[in-house]
Design a protein around this motif. Structure first.
Motif, short mmCIF file in Angstrom:
data_model
loop_
_atom_site.label_atom_id
_atom_site.label_comp_id
_atom_site.label_asym_id
_atom_site.label_seq_id
_atom_site.Cartn_x
_atom_site.Cartn_y
_atom_site.Cartn_z
N UNK A 1 26.22 8.21 2.87
CA UNK A 1 25.22 8.45 1.82
C UNK A 1 25.36 7.40 0.71
N UNK A 2 24.26 6.98 0.12
CA UNK A 2 24.32 6.00 -0.96
C UNK A 2 24.68 6.71 -2.26
N UNK A 3 25.71 6.20 -2.92
CA UNK A 3 26.10 6.85 -4.18
C UNK A 3 26.02 5.83 -5.31
N UNK A 4 25.82 6.39 -6.51
CA UNK A 4 25.73 5.53 -7.69
C UNK A 4 27.13 5.22 -8.18
N UNK A 5 27.39 3.94 -8.36
CA UNK A 5 28.71 3.49 -8.83
C UNK A 5 28.59 3.10 -10.31
N UNK A 6 29.56 3.54 -11.10
CA UNK A 6 29.58 3.17 -12.52
C UNK A 6 30.59 2.04 -12.70
N UNK A 7 30.18 1.01 -13.45
CA UNK A 7 31.04 -0.17 -13.67
C UNK A 7 31.20 -0.36 -15.17
#
Ligand code: SF4
Length: 223
Positions: free
Chosen positions: A1-7
């Motif tokens: 699943x595509x997940x949102x990554x925080x940078x």
């Protein structure tokens, strides 16, 4: 699943180049006088001290057929974006901001010193663009030997500004990094960017990611 990554990057990892500040001040290649130079340095230092460089990204598959661009979770018809993403099978959706504290600094300066507010505004724009450049350089390395396309923001070409709503919603930007959108489609904090970056077998050949500064006038990905 595509997940949102925080940078999140530290201030030391994001340079605010004086030439970019001068450019956003509309000075071109003119050198500022001593007073302005000193104000620019002061504003860069102040902005750097309080900026919080945060971004979120989501990598999605993309299919381009004619002018239709389909990211699976949403699709649109655009000549400009389909040209930018032609040949890409994946794209990075991202939003980046310099944070709410920078916004407050700008608002305070607007009340106390219009000159300082104008310089801080240029510093904030240079900062968020430089932050995006740093992210894109890192992603270019991450996805090598594939190449990234120049980043494409809502409002470019024939892509409506309204696409910001879709991008920010897919990225859950309000909850993840505090970027919201006003009814008039202004991002808050204002020194924020949302964009799509195609990942292709061919792409931008420079580290500039700003076609206006690039002399490759025959580049097929020029924007
Ligand atoms: S014109 Fe220059 S900056 Fe723009 S995509 Fe091509 S190589 Fe990159």
């Amino acid at each position: 699943m595509n997940t949102v990554e925080v940078i999140e990057l530290s201030a030391q990892e994001v340079e605010i180049p004086p030439h970019a500040v001068r450019r956003y001040l509309g000075m071109g290649r003119h050198q500022p006088d001593d007073a302005l130079q000193s104000l620019v340095e002061q504003c860069v230092e102040e902005f750097h001290r309080i900026a919080r460089y945060r971004a979120c990204r989501l990598v999605l598959p993309v299919q381009v057929e004619g002018e239709r661009v389909d990211f699976g979770v949403f699709a649109l018809s655009s000549r400009s974006l389909s040209k930018n993403l032609s040949g890409c099978r994946q794209a990075i959706l991202f939003a980046a901001t310099t944070g709410a504290e920078g916004e407050r600094l700008l608002k305070r300066a607007a009340v106390t010193s219009p000159a300082k507010a104008a310089v801080l505004d240029a510093v904030g724009t240079a900062a968020v663009e430089s932050f995006c450049d740093t992210l894109c350089h890192r992603w270019a390395e991450e996805y090598a030997p594939r190449s990234l396309r120049p980043r494409f923001s809502p409002g470019y070409g024939d892509v409506p500004l309204e696409l910001q709503q879709t991008l920010l919603s897919c990225l859950d930007s309000s909850r993840k990094i505090g970027i919201t959108l006003t009814r008039s489609l202004l991002m808050i904090p204002q020194k924020s960017v949302s964009a799509v970056v195609g990942i292709g077998t061919a792409g931008c050949e420079t580290n500039l990611h700003d076609c206006q500064l690039c002399d490759k006038t025959d580049c097929p990905f020029r924007m």
